[in-house]
Design an enzyme around this catalytic site. Structure first.
Site, short mmCIF file in Angstrom:
data_model
loop_
_atom_site.label_atom_id
_atom_site.label_comp_id
_atom_site.label_asym_id
_atom_site.label_seq_id
_atom_site.Cartn_x
_atom_site.Cartn_y
_atom_site.Cartn_z
N ARG D 259 3.43 5.63 2.59
CA ARG D 259 3.88 4.31 2.17
C ARG D 259 4.58 4.45 0.82
NH1 ARG D 259 -0.59 0.79 0.19
NH2 ARG D 259 0.46 1.13 -1.79
N HIS D 263 1.87 -1.94 -1.41
CA HIS D 263 1.29 -2.45 -0.16
C HIS D 263 2.07 -3.67 0.30
CE1 HIS D 263 -1.44 -3.84 2.88
NE2 HIS D 263 -1.60 -4.98 2.24
N TYR D 272 -3.38 2.43 -8.98
CA TYR D 272 -4.20 3.38 -8.22
C TYR D 272 -3.49 4.64 -7.77
CZ TYR D 272 -2.07 0.69 -4.37
OH TYR D 272 -1.20 0.07 -3.53
C1 LIG Z 1 -9.82 -7.75 8.82
C2 LIG Z 1 -8.98 -7.60 7.60
N1 LIG Z 1 -9.55 -7.20 6.46
C3 LIG Z 1 -8.82 -7.09 5.33
C4 LIG Z 1 -7.49 -7.37 5.32
C5 LIG Z 1 -6.66 -7.23 4.03
N2 LIG Z 1 -5.72 -6.13 4.19
C6 LIG Z 1 -4.46 -6.34 4.58
S1 LIG Z 1 -3.64 -4.93 4.84
C7 LIG Z 1 -4.96 -3.98 4.39
C8 LIG Z 1 -4.84 -2.50 4.42
C9 LIG Z 1 -4.41 -2.00 5.75
O1 LIG Z 1 -4.19 -0.63 5.71
P1 LIG Z 1 -3.57 0.16 6.94
O2 LIG Z 1 -4.31 -0.20 8.18
O3 LIG Z 1 -3.54 1.58 6.58
O4 LIG Z 1 -2.09 -0.41 7.12
P2 LIG Z 1 -0.89 -0.34 6.08
O5 LIG Z 1 -1.02 -1.55 5.20
O6 LIG Z 1 -0.97 0.94 5.35
O7 LIG Z 1 0.35 -0.44 6.90
C10 LIG Z 1 -6.02 -4.79 4.03
C11 LIG Z 1 -7.32 -4.31 3.55
C12 LIG Z 1 -6.92 -7.80 6.52
N3 LIG Z 1 -5.64 -8.12 6.62
N4 LIG Z 1 -7.69 -7.90 7.64
#
Ligand SMILES: Cc1ncc(C[n+]2csc(CCOP(=O)(O)OP(=O)(O)O)c2C)c(N)n1
Ligand SMILES: Cc1ncc(C[n+]2csc(CCOP(=O)(O)OP(=O)(O)O)c2C)c(N)n1
Ligand SMILES: [Mg+2]
Ligand SMILES: [Mg+2]
Lengths: 323, 361, 323, 361
Positions: D259, D263, D272
C-alpha cells in the site's frame, strides 16, 4: 381445510409447499438435512427435494446468513435456519449490516427468510430459550414476524418466503406442538395483527409464545366477569397499530406481554406507541409483562422468570383498578 | 499424515513422540515417566468417568436431568489431557467435558445440577481452574487465548488447555482465536476432540480440508493423534504444554476419536448414521485397549480391575444420591444472585419485588 | 480543575490515569497502538505504558471481546476499543452471550469496559455512523453509558473502568471536539442522570450526541419564552428514572431524543416508562425524536435523518400545544 | 515458498506457471495468449485507474469527496484480475477496488458519488456483475461464496472473484467462507491483496502464519504470487478461474503488493511507518515495470505511452467535471427509495411525512 396438525408440522408443510411451488427456494442450516432439524421442522424435505435444495452446512451461523445473501443475489430464495435463538448472535453482523441494508445499497432485493425457533419454557440449558426479537425489530430494513398458531405459522411463512424483502421468522418453539386445522390456501399478510379473542375490558397485546398464555388469562378472567381482548401481533416490524388502536379505543386499557426482558424490549415500543396515540383514551397506564431483567435463568426457574397467567391478570387488574 | 511432519517447526517436541499416522511410538511410550500408580490412575479415571457418564444418562432417562451429552468413547482424551496438565493450568471446555472436570476434582453431582436446571455454572472456576461449560460452539476458544495472553503478561508459567469439537473448527471465533494465539505466542494447547460428528453433520461435510493442517496458517505446529490412546493423548498434551510453558507458543492437537453415543439425549442418531458405523470404533475402545496393554505390562490384574469397577459403581451411586438430594437454591438467589457484582438500585429493587411476590403467593 | 480540553483528550487522559492507577488495566483493539486510534483517543498511551499494556490486535472484533473475557478471568481490567459503532456487530455474540452473562454463570466478575465511538453527523461512509445502544441496553448483565461532555467523559470512564461489571461505553464521536474544563478528581456514578439545563415547560431527555442539540433547542426556545429542561441521561442501563421523573413532575411534558431510529429505540423505553410512571401528571403524550426508520443514509442526507433543533422544538411545541 | 509447492493438488494448473518465489516464469509469460492489443490494454487500464485514483485524491483534498482510499501500487492486481475474468463472472470487492470497477466499465464519476456522500452504492451490480463495496472488513467473502454456490446449483459455468485485504484474513467471516467454499466446491477465486498493512497494523502483527498456507486447511490449493506483475496476476486468476469453471472448486491467490499511499485520506501513515519502507516497493512499481517489459517486447513506444497518459488525463478531467455536475438525488428517494421492495404502509407514510416536511421548510 386439512386435519389438525401441530405447528411444527404446519411449518414443515409450508416449507414443503414453498419448495414445490418455487424452484428457487433453498433450505439450509445446521442439521436440517438427514436429521430434519433438531425440532424435525425440515423432516423429510431433503429426501423429497434432494441435497441441492435442502442441505446441511458447516457449523457457522455467520456464513449461513452470508451465503444466503450471495444465493439471493444469484436469484435464489433462501430460507436458512438458525438452530436456536441463542445461536443467532454470531450472525448478527451479516443480518444487521447486510441482510437489512443490502437493498438500500444496491437496489437488489434479498428475499431471505431466516427461521429461528425462539423463546423459553422448554426446560433447556443456557442459550436455548432466548427472545432476541427486539434486536431485529429495531433494525430498519428487516421485517420481523412470529406466528402463534399452526394456521398462522403455515400462512405467515408462505407470505414471508414470497416477500421480496428479508424477513426474520421467529417460531415459538414451546408452541411447536399446539394443534389446529390449517388452510393451505390462506395467506396472512405481513403487518397485520389479529384479534385472537374479543373482549372489552383490557387489551392484552401478545405475540408468538405469549398469545396462548394471554388467551388462558382471558379465559380465567372471564370467570371473574373480566373481559380481556387478546391481540396477536403476528408482525412486530411493521407493527400494526391500527388493530392495536381499534382495540384500545374499545378498552381504554392495555397490557403488553412478551418473554424477553421488559427493559428496552419490544413491549416498550408498543407501550410508548399506545401511550402516545391513545393519550386521551387511556384510563390506566399501559402495563408491561415480560421476562425479568436478568439473563435467562436455569430451567428450574424459568416459570418464575416468564410471564404467566397470573402476571397478566395482575397487570389487567391493575389497569382496571387504576385511578 | 506425511504432510504434518513437514509443517512442523524444528523445535517441535511433540512430533517425535508419534508415528506418521499419529500413534505413540513404543519408545516414547516407554519413556513417559509414569510409574505403575500413575498408569493405574489413568485407567481408574477412565473407568470412573465412563460410569458417571452412564449414570448421568440413566438419570436423564429417569427424568432427573433435562439433558445429557455423553462422552462415551472420548474418555482417553478427557483423562489423558487433564492428567498431563498441572492443576494451576486452566481448562476452557465446551459442553461435553464433564469427564475432564471430574478428573480435575469437581464434584460430579454438583456439576449435574447444570443439566438438572438448577444452575448455569455450578462450580467455582477459580477453585478448579476449570472454566464454565460453553454452550455456544467455539465461543470459549477466544477466552482461552485471552487467558493465556494474560498468563504471559504475568510472566507466569501456567498454560491453558482449550478444547473443542470438530464442528467448532468451522466457527469464526475458532479462527480468530487461533490467529490471536499465534500472533501473541500465547501459552495455549488447542485440543480438538475430533469425534467425527457435529450432531448429524459428519466431518466430511464439516470441512474439505483437515483440521490439523490449519495450524500452519496460524504460525504454529500441529499434530493429529490417536484420540483413543490415553497415553498418546497424555504424551501429546504434556509435550505441547511443556513447550508452551517454555515460551514457545501454541500447539494444535487433533485427537481423532468417535462419538459412540447420541449427540445428546435429545438426539436420534439412527436418522443419520448406521449402527455398523460404530463397529470399528468399538474395537478401538479406549478403556479396553488400555486395559489389555496394562495387563500385558503387568500393571493391573483382574482383581484391581474389579475393584476399580466397584469403586466406579459406588461413586456413581453416590453421585446419584447426592444429586437427587441437593436442594434447589432459593429463586431470588438463583435468578438474580450472580448477575452483577455491583447491582444497580433498580435491579436490587426488582429482586426485592420478585422475592416479595414469591412470599405473597 | 485543569485547562479546557476536548472530549477526545478527556478520554485520553482518563485512560492514561486508569493505566497509571491500576496496573491491571489493559488497552487493546485495532490501531490503538502506534497510530493512537483512528480518532487518536489512545494517542501516546503505547509509548507511555509499553506494548504489553496498550496493544494492537489483529482485525477481528469477536476475538477482541473474547480475549477481554479471558484476560478479565486472569485478573486484568480490559478496556478494548471497537473502532466504529458499525463494527461492533461481529462481536455481538461475545458481548451478549459471554460478557453480559459470564458472571451469572460463573460467579466471576468481568470488569471489562468496551469503548465504542458512536453516532453520526461526521460525514462518513456507510457503517460509521450507527447508534446501536438499544441492542446493548436490552441485554441484561451489561451496563451502558454515554457521556455528553468532556468532564463527564473523563469521570464516567473512570467509573466504568473501576466498576466490577462489564460496561459498554459509547463515545459520541461527533462531540469529540467539544471543549470543557475537566476535574480529574470528579466521579460520575453509573446510573445517575444530570439536569443539563433547568427549565419548566417540557423535559427534553437526551444522551450522548443529542444533548448538545437539546441544549441548543433550549436556548432557541428560551428566546420565544419557552422553557425546556434538558436531562442528560448519561447512563442508559441502568436508567435513572428518579431524575427523569423529578423533571416530569415539574414540566408534565416530555420529549426523548436520540440518533437511532425511533422504532424500538431506547426512547421507547424512556417514553413507555414516563407514560407509565407519570400517567396522572402528563399533560401531553411523550414525544420521541430520533433517526428515521431506515438504514443510516448517505452523508449528504444525514442532517435530514438525524434529530435537529427544529425537530426537538416541534416536538416540544406539540407537547405544549397539546389538548 | 517451497512449502506451497508441496501443499498443492496434483491437478493444480496455477502452480506450474510460477517459480517457487511466486514469479511468473518466462515460459508461462510467453504462452499467455495475449496479443499486442491485449497487452497494451493492460497497460492502458493501469494508467487510467492510477490517474483516476490520483484525481479522486485531489477531489478529496479539495473537499469534493468526504473520503478517499487510494489503491496506488495495487493497479496490477486490479487490472490483471478483472481482465482474466469473463464479464459474466461476478466480483465481490472490499472498499478499495475502485480500479477493478473501472475496468469492469462502471462510470468512475458515478462511483465517486459514494465518497461524496450521495449514495451507498451508485451502480447496478446486476449490470456490471460487480457487487457493492463492502465496508465491514471480510463480510463480503461469504456473499461471494454463496453466489458461487448458486452458480454451481444453476449448473452455469460462471465463476466468482472474491477479493479482500491481508487484514481481512483475520476475521471470522473470512474463515467461515473459505471453509464453506471448500465443502461446497464452489467456483470461487479468492484473491488476497496482501498490501502489508491493515491501517497501521503490519502483516507481522496480523498473523504469525502465512495467508497462502491457510488454503490447505480448507481443502483447496493456494499460491503466493508477485502482485506487482500484471501478467502474473492475470495468469494466476485466469488459471484459477478456468479450474473453478471446470468444477474443480476454489483457489486462493495471495498477491503480494504494498500500500503505497495512506490507508485513506483520513489516515496519517507517518505515525506508524517510515518513508523509507516504501522505497523497495517504489522500485517494483507495477506500471513502470510493465512499461519496461512492454517496451522491450516492442509492444509500446514513447508515443503510445504519451497518448495513453493524455487519455488518462482527459478521462480524469471528465470524471471530475461529471462528478461535480452530478445532481444530488432528491432526499426522499435517497433516504427511503431503496430500503424495501415491498414497503410497509407505515414506512410509506413515514416517507410521505418526511417529504411533506421538506416542502414545508
Ligand atoms: C469489521 C470491520 N472492522 C474494522 C474496520 C475498520 N477498517 C477499515 S479498513 C481496515 C483495515 C483493512 O485492512 P486490509 O484488509 O488489509 O485491507 P486494506 O485496507 O489494506 O486494503 C480497518 C481496520 C472495518 N471496516 N470493518
Ligand atoms: C453457536 C452454536 N451454534 C449451534 C449450536 C448447536 N449445537 C450444539 S453442539 C453442536 C455440534 C457441535 O459439534 P462439535 O463441535 O463437533 O462437538 P461435539 O458435539 O461433537 O462434541 C451444535 C450444532 C451451538 N451450541 N452453538
Ligand atoms: Mg464432534
Ligand atoms: Mg492490507
Amino acid at each position: 381445510m386439512t386435519e389438525a396438525v401441530t405447528m411444527a408440522k404446519a411449518i414443515n408443510l409450508s416449507l414443503r409447499d414453498a419448495l414445490t411451488r418455487d424452484e428457487n427456494v433453498l433450505i439450509f442450516g445446521e442439521d436440517v438435512g438427514a436429521l430434519g432439524g433438531v425440532f424435525r421442522i425440515t423432516d423429510g424435505l431433503q429426501k423429497a427435494f434432494g441435497e441441492e435444495r435442502v442441505f446441511d452446512t458447516p457449523l457457522a451461523e455467520s456464513a449461513i446468513i452470508g451465503i444466503a445473501v450471495g444465493l439471493a443475489l444469484r436469484g435464489f430464495r433462501p430460507v436458512p435456519e438458525i438452530q436456536f435463538d441463542g445461536f443467532i448472535y454470531p450472525a448478527f453482523e451479516q443480518i444487521v449490516s447486510h441482510v437489512a441494508k443490502y437493498r438500500n445499497r444496491s437496489g437488489i432485493s434479498l428475499p431471505i427468510t431466516i427461521r429461528v425457533p425462539f423463546g423459553g419454557n422448554i426446560g433447556a440449558v443456557e442459550h436455548h430459550s432466548e427472545s432476541p426479537e427486539a434486536y431485529f425489530a429495531h433494525t430498519a430494513g428487516l421485517k420481523v414476524v412470529t406466528p402463534a398458531t399452526p394456521a398462522d405459522a403455515y400462512a405467515l411463512l408462505q407470505t414471508a418466503i414470497d416477500d421480496p424483502d428479508p424477513v426474520v421468522f421467529f417460531e415459538p418453539k414451546a408452541r411447536y406442538y399446539l394443534k389446529e386445522e390449517i388452510d393451505p390456501a390462506a395467506r396472512v399478510p405481513i403487518g397485520k395483527a389479529r384479534v385472537a379473542h374479543e373482549g372489552s375490558g383490557v387489551s392484552v397485546i401478545a405475540y408468538g409464545p405469549t398469545v396462548s398464555i394471554a388467551l388462558q388469562a382471558a379465559k380465567t378472567a372471564s370467570q371473574e366477569q373480566i373481559s380481556l381482548e387478546v391481540i396477536d401481533l403476528r408482525s412486530l416490524s411493521p407493527l400494526d397499530m391500527d388493530t392495536v388502536m381499534a382495540s384500545v379505543r374499545k378498552t381504554h386499557r392495555a397490557v403488553v406481554v412478551h418473554e424477553a426482558p421488559v427493559f428496552c424490549g419490544f413491549g416498550a415500543e408498543v407501550a410508548a406507541r399506545i401511550s402516545h396515540d391513545a393519550f386521551d383514551l387511556l384510563e390506566a397506564p399501559v402495563g408491561r409483562v415480560g421476562g425479568l431483567n436478568v439473563p435467562y435463568p436455569p430451567a428450574r426457574y424459568e416459570k418464575l422468570y416468564l410471564p404467566d397467567v397470573d402476571r397478566i391478570l395482575q397487570a389487567a387488574d391493575a389497569a382496571l383498578a387504576y385511578g | 499424515m506425511a504432510e504434518v511432519v513437514r509443517v512442523v517447526a524444528a523445535d517441535d517436541p511433540v512430533r517425535p513422540l508419534f508415528s506418521p499416522t499419529g500413534e505413540l511410538t513404543p519408545e516414547a511410550r516407554s519413556r513417559l515417566g509414569l510409574d505403575a500408580a500413575a498408569l493405574r490412575d489413568l485407567y481408574r479415571n477412565m473407568v470412573l468417568i465412563r460410569r458417571a457418564d452412564q449414570e448421568a444418562l440413566n438419570l436423564q432417562r429417569q427424568g432427573e436431568l433435562g439433558l445429557w451429552g455423553q462422552y462415551l468413547g472420548q474418555e482417553a482424551i478427557h483423562v489423558g489431557a487433564i492428567t498431563a496438565l498441572r492443576t494451576e493450568d486452566w481448562v476452557f471446555p465446551s459442553y461435553r467435558e464433564f469427564g475432564m472436570a471430574m478428573v480435575r476434582g469437581v464434584d460430579p453431582a454438583d456439576m449435574l445440577t447444570l443439566f438438572r436446571g438448577l444452575s448455569h455454572g455450578p462450580w467455582d472456576p477459580n477453585k478448579y481452574h476449570f472454566a464454565p461449560l460453553a454452550i455456544p460452539v467455539a465461543t470459549q476458544v477466544p477466552h482461552a487465548v485471552g487467558f493465556a495472553m494474560g498468563c504471559r503478561l504475568r510472566h507466569s508459567d501456567e498454560v491453558v488447555l482449550s478444547t473443542f469439537g470438530d464442528g467448532a473448527t468451522s466457527e469464526g471465533d475458532w479462527h480468530e482465536a487461533m490467529n490471536f494465539a499465534g500472533v501473541f505466542k500465547s501459552p495455549v494447547v488447542f485440543l480438538c476432540q475430533n469425534n467425527h460428528w457435529a450432531i448429524s453433520v459428519p466431518l466430511s461435510k464439516q470441512t474439505a480440508g483437515s483440521i490439523v493442517d490449519r495450524a500452519k496458517g496460524y504460525g504454529f505446529p500441529g499434530i493429529r493423534i490417536d484420540g483413543n490412546d490415553v497415553l498418546g493423548v497424555y504424551a501429546a498434551v504434556r509435550a505441547a504444554a511443556t513447550r508452551a510453558r517454555q515460551g514457545e507458543g501454541p500447539y494444535l492437537i487433533e485427537a481423532v476419536t468417535y462419538r459412540m453415543g447420541a449427540h445428546t439425549s435429545s438426539d436420534d442418531p439412527t436418522r443419520y448414521r448406521l449402527d455398523s458405523d460404530l463397529e470399528p470404533w468399538g474395537l478401538r475402545d479406549p478403556i479396553t485397549r488400555y486395559q489389555v496393554w496394562l495387563k500385558a505390562q503387568g500393571v493391573i490384574d483382574d482383581g484391581l480391575i474389579a475393584a476399580m469397577a466397584a469403586e466406579a459403581e459406588s461413586a456413581a451411586q453416590a453421585m446419584r444420591a447426592r444429586l437427587t438430594a441437593l436442594p434447589a437454591p432459593p429463586p431470588g438467589e438463583a435468578i438474580f444472585g450472580r448477575v452483577y457484582a455491583n447491582p444497580p438500585a433498580s435491579f436490587v429493587q426488582e429482586r426485592e419485588e420478585f422475592e416479595a411476590s414469591l412470599e405473597d403467593s
